[in-house]
Design an enzyme around this catalytic site. Structure first.
Site, PDB file in Angstrom:
ATOM      1  N   ARG A   1       1.968 -11.120   9.945  1.00  0.00           N
ATOM      2  CA  ARG A   1       0.514 -10.856   9.968  1.00  0.00           C
ATOM      3  C   ARG A   1       0.125 -10.239  11.313  1.00  0.00           C
ATOM      4  NH1 ARG A   1      -4.453  -9.899   9.323  1.00  0.00           N
ATOM      5  NH2 ARG A   1      -3.317  -7.962   9.328  1.00  0.00           N
TER       6      ARG A   1
ATOM      7  N   SER B   1      -4.069  -5.086  -8.463  1.00  0.00           N
ATOM      8  CA  SER B   1      -3.494  -4.392  -7.305  1.00  0.00           C
ATOM      9  C   SER B   1      -2.011  -4.728  -7.266  1.00  0.00           C
ATOM     10  CB  SER B   1      -4.150  -4.865  -5.997  1.00  0.00           C
ATOM     11  OG  SER B   1      -3.715  -6.181  -5.687  1.00  0.00           O
TER      12      SER B   1
ATOM     13  N   LYS C   1       2.077 -11.553  -7.443  1.00  0.00           N
ATOM     14  CA  LYS C   1       1.798 -12.965  -7.762  1.00  0.00           C
ATOM     15  C   LYS C   1       1.937 -13.206  -9.269  1.00  0.00           C
ATOM     16  CE  LYS C   1       0.350 -14.231  -3.538  1.00  0.00           C
ATOM     17  NZ  LYS C   1       0.135 -15.414  -2.739  1.00  0.00           N
TER      18      LYS C   1
ATOM     19  N   GLN D   1      -5.710 -19.385  -6.078  1.00  0.00           N
ATOM     20  CA  GLN D   1      -6.818 -19.532  -5.142  1.00  0.00           C
ATOM     21  C   GLN D   1      -7.793 -18.355  -5.238  1.00  0.00           C
ATOM     22  OE1 GLN D   1      -6.967 -21.416  -0.869  1.00  0.00           O
ATOM     23  NE2 GLN D   1      -6.128 -19.381  -0.665  1.00  0.00           N
TER      24      GLN D   1
ATOM     25  N   LEU E   1     -16.911 -12.127   1.938  1.00  0.00           N
ATOM     26  CA  LEU E   1     -18.017 -12.887   2.540  1.00  0.00           C
ATOM     27  C   LEU E   1     -17.892 -12.935   4.059  1.00  0.00           C
ATOM     28  CD1 LEU E   1     -20.560 -14.558   2.395  1.00  0.00           C
ATOM     29  CD2 LEU E   1     -19.178 -16.546   1.765  1.00  0.00           C
ATOM     30  N   ASN E   2     -16.680 -13.157   4.554  1.00  0.00           N
ATOM     31  CA  ASN E   2     -16.505 -13.147   6.015  1.00  0.00           C
ATOM     32  C   ASN E   2     -16.851 -11.781   6.595  1.00  0.00           C
ATOM     33  OD1 ASN E   2     -15.800 -15.805   6.095  1.00  0.00           O
ATOM     34  ND2 ASN E   2     -13.710 -15.490   6.832  1.00  0.00           N
ATOM     35  N   ARG E   3     -16.519 -10.722   5.852  1.00  0.00           N
ATOM     36  CA  ARG E   3     -16.897  -9.380   6.336  1.00  0.00           C
ATOM     37  C   ARG E   3     -18.423  -9.249   6.420  1.00  0.00           C
ATOM     38  NH1 ARG E   3     -14.127  -4.596   6.202  1.00  0.00           N
ATOM     39  NH2 ARG E   3     -15.319  -3.491   4.599  1.00  0.00           N
TER      40      ARG E   3
ATOM     41  N   THR F   1      -2.964 -16.665  -6.843  1.00  0.00           N
ATOM     42  CA  THR F   1      -4.293 -16.068  -6.690  1.00  0.00           C
ATOM     43  C   THR F   1      -5.046 -16.076  -8.010  1.00  0.00           C
ATOM     44  OG1 THR F   1      -5.477 -14.022  -6.182  1.00  0.00           O
ATOM     45  CG2 THR F   1      -3.245 -13.767  -7.012  1.00  0.00           C
TER      46      THR F   1
ATOM     47  N   GLU G   1     -11.819  -1.162 -10.181  1.00  0.00           N
ATOM     48  CA  GLU G   1     -12.124  -2.501 -10.694  1.00  0.00           C
ATOM     49  C   GLU G   1     -13.399  -2.414 -11.523  1.00  0.00           C
ATOM     50  OE1 GLU G   1     -12.701  -5.014  -7.218  1.00  0.00           O
ATOM     51  OE2 GLU G   1     -14.376  -3.812  -6.498  1.00  0.00           O
TER      52      GLU G   1
ATOM     53  N   ASN H   1       8.857  -7.774  -0.050  1.00  0.00           N
ATOM     54  CA  ASN H   1       8.657  -8.998   0.727  1.00  0.00           C
ATOM     55  C   ASN H   1       8.303 -10.182  -0.176  1.00  0.00           C
ATOM     56  OD1 ASN H   1       8.095 -10.331   3.475  1.00  0.00           O
ATOM     57  ND2 ASN H   1       6.232 -10.739   2.295  1.00  0.00           N
TER      58      ASN H   1
ATOM     59  N   TYR I   1      -0.489  -6.077  -4.843  1.00  0.00           N
ATOM     60  CA  TYR I   1      -0.424  -7.459  -4.324  1.00  0.00           C
ATOM     61  C   TYR I   1      -0.584  -8.463  -5.469  1.00  0.00           C
ATOM     62  CZ  TYR I   1      -2.596 -11.827  -3.083  1.00  0.00           C
ATOM     63  OH  TYR I   1      -2.930 -13.150  -3.065  1.00  0.00           O
ATOM     64  N   HIS I   2      -1.643  -8.296  -6.276  1.00  0.00           N
ATOM     65  CA  HIS I   2      -1.865  -9.244  -7.370  1.00  0.00           C
ATOM     66  C   HIS I   2      -0.720  -9.177  -8.390  1.00  0.00           C
ATOM     67  CE1 HIS I   2      -6.142  -9.041  -5.890  1.00  0.00           C
ATOM     68  NE2 HIS I   2      -6.055 -10.322  -6.123  1.00  0.00           N
TER      69      HIS I   2
HETATM   70  N1  USQ Z   1     -15.831  -6.025  -1.515  1.00  0.00           N
HETATM   71  C1  USQ Z   1     -17.031  -5.402  -1.195  1.00  0.00           C
HETATM   72  N2  USQ Z   1     -17.243  -5.060   0.101  1.00  0.00           N
HETATM   73  C2  USQ Z   1     -16.338  -5.321   1.094  1.00  0.00           C
HETATM   74  C3  USQ Z   1     -15.124  -5.960   0.762  1.00  0.00           C
HETATM   75  C4  USQ Z   1     -14.900  -6.302  -0.562  1.00  0.00           C
HETATM   76  O1  USQ Z   1     -17.886  -5.173  -2.042  1.00  0.00           O
HETATM   77  O2  USQ Z   1     -16.620  -4.977   2.252  1.00  0.00           O
HETATM   78  C5  USQ Z   1     -15.565  -6.398  -2.908  1.00  0.00           C
HETATM   79  C6  USQ Z   1     -14.262  -5.834  -3.468  1.00  0.00           C
HETATM   80  O3  USQ Z   1     -14.423  -4.530  -3.966  1.00  0.00           O
HETATM   81  C7  USQ Z   1     -13.937  -6.878  -4.518  1.00  0.00           C
HETATM   82  C8  USQ Z   1     -14.482  -8.168  -3.943  1.00  0.00           C
HETATM   83  O4  USQ Z   1     -15.424  -7.798  -2.945  1.00  0.00           O
HETATM   84  O5  USQ Z   1     -14.626  -6.608  -5.701  1.00  0.00           O
HETATM   85  C9  USQ Z   1     -13.438  -9.078  -3.322  1.00  0.00           C
HETATM   86  O6  USQ Z   1     -12.699  -8.388  -2.335  1.00  0.00           O
HETATM   87  P1  USQ Z   1     -11.935  -9.194  -1.188  1.00  0.00           P
HETATM   88  O7  USQ Z   1     -11.329  -8.194  -0.261  1.00  0.00           O
HETATM   89  O8  USQ Z   1     -12.831 -10.225  -0.616  1.00  0.00           O
HETATM   90  O9  USQ Z   1     -10.823 -10.022  -2.008  1.00  0.00           O
HETATM   91  P2  USQ Z   1      -9.460  -9.566  -2.718  1.00  0.00           P
HETATM   92  O10 USQ Z   1      -9.070  -8.178  -2.371  1.00  0.00           O
HETATM   93  O11 USQ Z   1      -9.602  -9.866  -4.170  1.00  0.00           O
HETATM   94  O12 USQ Z   1      -8.355 -10.515  -2.087  1.00  0.00           O
HETATM   95  C10 USQ Z   1      -8.637 -11.764  -1.459  1.00  0.00           C
HETATM   96  C11 USQ Z   1      -7.425 -12.143  -0.610  1.00  0.00           C
HETATM   97  C12 USQ Z   1      -6.232 -12.401  -1.509  1.00  0.00           C
HETATM   98  C13 USQ Z   1      -6.577 -13.422  -2.566  1.00  0.00           C
HETATM   99  C14 USQ Z   1      -7.793 -12.975  -3.346  1.00  0.00           C
HETATM  100  C15 USQ Z   1      -8.280 -14.018  -4.307  1.00  0.00           C
HETATM  101  O13 USQ Z   1      -7.133 -11.142   0.349  1.00  0.00           O
HETATM  102  O14 USQ Z   1      -5.135 -12.857  -0.738  1.00  0.00           O
HETATM  103  O15 USQ Z   1      -5.504 -13.621  -3.456  1.00  0.00           O
HETATM  104  O16 USQ Z   1      -8.877 -12.738  -2.428  1.00  0.00           O
HETATM  105  S1  USQ Z   1      -9.016 -13.316  -5.732  1.00  0.00           S
HETATM  106  O17 USQ Z   1      -9.971 -12.280  -5.302  1.00  0.00           O
HETATM  107  O18 USQ Z   1      -9.717 -14.377  -6.411  1.00  0.00           O
HETATM  108  O19 USQ Z   1      -7.959 -12.718  -6.524  1.00  0.00           O
END
Ligand code: USQ
Length: 404
Positions: A36, A190, A196, A219, A250-252, A148, A335, A122, A192-193
């Site tokens: 990381r 993706s 998993k 998760q 959300l953190n972003r 995930t 998406e 990986n 990544y997904h």
């Molecule tokens: N999104 C926005 N604006 C941003 C960033 C993201 O609208 O600035 C949107 C994306 O397009 C997406 C959603 O928010 O529709 C979620 O994006 P994300 O980057 O928060 O989450 P994701 O890429 O799905 O991946 C994260 C983790 C990953 C985990 C996953 C759980 O990086 O490791 O497996 O969340 S889940 O989303 O439930 O599959």
């Protein structure tokens, strides 16, 4: 209390989990190749919070929690160094292994050929090496893997997503109906997904063939930074990724508000996703460790999320609290523009999880941390630039432009 190996214990979920398990009295050894940190250097996008070396982190933990015993650290690439992994596990003989040792960013996994291949090589090799080593050593360690929610896909129309398995009736000849309990059909969004999703099959096979005891935790998106343990001392602070590849939504939004950047909603923001606070992540893992499946049982799948939200609602909520503006940007991902999502998380609620919710006040902590370290933000790293598809014209990729 037992001996626990945490693969990927230097990362965003792995670090606070290692400390939490140590605080509960487990003997913890982290195995990590520091990938990381390497990828953060490669992307030129560092954690918003200042992260010290693993050695300094562990020294800080030994200082604040001397009665808990030291957390060990071994630098090891589980995907590449099979002999090292086997030897390490043979020496420790752990009771449980938490497996976070994977490339976890969907946008990074879609950047290009190198990142796609790295993510698959990986993640798949790390997981298969671990399972093979356990069988070869005859070790009955409980494997707790971070899966995930994304394996289920996001085409939900109101159906409640079950925890891993779907009980179906398959029509046969005449009136006959065959009952089956199958892994929920995967629909990864993706590379990544996809990894998993593939790993689910490895777990299914090794549980059936070799009786390995495996829990797969699906998760949702983690938010927040700190946990009870990482708050104890400055060098223990958790990492906070905000860049377009590793920052989660959300953190972003919270850090964007803190540094005066418009909130970057992708498309209409109609995407509904599952969320969990990092404090609940570490609690869930401890609950999963304490409740392993029996030998010979099928893989235990638990959905590790506490609530669902639509992206634009999160942006509006953050804007209402902070006065930030919202920018609806072209979605770089492929998406569904709008989806509903209902998810069962009964198994963790039944084990006693009392979920932290967005309304519970912890948003303020993330905003406060974002403000405190705002001067470490590189604004140029905020936009998400990984595109899911290359535009193809005349049989040749013409560059990185979206078609969908
Ligand atoms: N999104 C926005 N604006 C941003 C960033 C993201 O609208 O600035 C949107 C994306 O397009 C997406 C959603 O928010 O529709 C979620 O994006 P994300 O980057 O928060 O989450 P994701 O890429 O799905 O991946 C994260 C983790 C990953 C985990 C996953 C759980 O990086 O490791 O497996 O969340 S889940 O989303 O439930 O599959």
């Amino acid at each position: 209390m037992g001996r626990i190996v945490v693969i990927g214990g230097d990362g965003f979920c792995g670090w606070p989990t290692s400390l939490h398990l140590s605080s509960l009295g487990h003997e913890v050894t982290i195995l990590d190749n520091l990938s990381r940190r390497r990828i953060a250097d490669e992307l030129g996008a560092q954690s918003l919070t200042p992260i010290v070396s693993p050695e300094e982190r562990l020294a800080a933990w030994a200082e604040v929690a001397p009665e808990k015993g030291a957390v060990g650290f071994i630098r090891l690439d589980v995907a590449a160094d099979y002999a090292g992994l086997r030897e390490t596990l043979a020496g420790i003989r752990p009771d449980a292994i938490i497996h976070f040792g994977e490339q976890r960013a969907a946008p990074y996994s879609m950047k290009g050929e190198a990142e796609k291949r790295y993510t698959v090589d990986n993640n798949i090799n790390a997981t298969h090496n671990l399972l093979t080593a356990l069988v070869a050593l005859g070790l009955d360690a409980h494997v707790v893997h971070l899966g995930t929610m994304g394996v289920y896909g996001y085409d939900g129309d109101g159906l409640e997503i079950p925890e891993g398995y779907l009980d179906v009736l398959v029509p046969g000849p005449g009136e006959q109906l065959f009952a089956r309990s199958i892994l929920y059909p995967t629909n990864p969004g993706s590379v990544y997904h996809l990894t998993k999703s593939l790993e689910q099959l490895m777990f299914q096979f090794y549980a059936k063939n070799d009786g390995l005891r495996i829990t797969d935790l699906h998760q949702g998106i983690v938010w927040g930074t700190q946990t009870e343990e990482t708050r104890l001392h400055a060098p223990l602070i958790n990492r906070f990724d905000y860049d377009g590849d590793y920052g989660t939504v959300l953190n972003r939004f919270l850090m964007q508000a803190a540094v005066g950047h418009p909130l970057t909603v992708h498309g209409t923001g109609g995407q509904t996703r599952a969320f969990i606070h990092i404090q609940d992540t570490v609690r869930c893992i401890a609950l999963a460790v304490a409740n392993p499946p029996g030998r010979g049982e099928r893989v235990r799948v638990r959905n590790q999320m506490t609530e669902t939200h639509r992206v634009r609602d999160l942006a509006r909520m953050v804007a209402a609290v902070t006065g930030a503006t919202i920018d609806f940007v072209d979605n770089p991902r492929l998406e569904a523009a709008e989806n509903d999502l209902r998810v069962s998380n009964r198994s963790f609620l039944d084990l006693g999880l009392n979920p932290i919710t967005l309304s519970g006040g912890l948003l303020d902590e993330t905003l406060e941390i974002s403000g405190r370290y705002a001067d470490r933000c590189d604004m140029s790293r905020i936009p998400a630039r990984s595109l899911w598809r290359q535009e193809v014209t005349g049989g040749e990729a013409s560059g990185l432009r979206m078609t969908a």
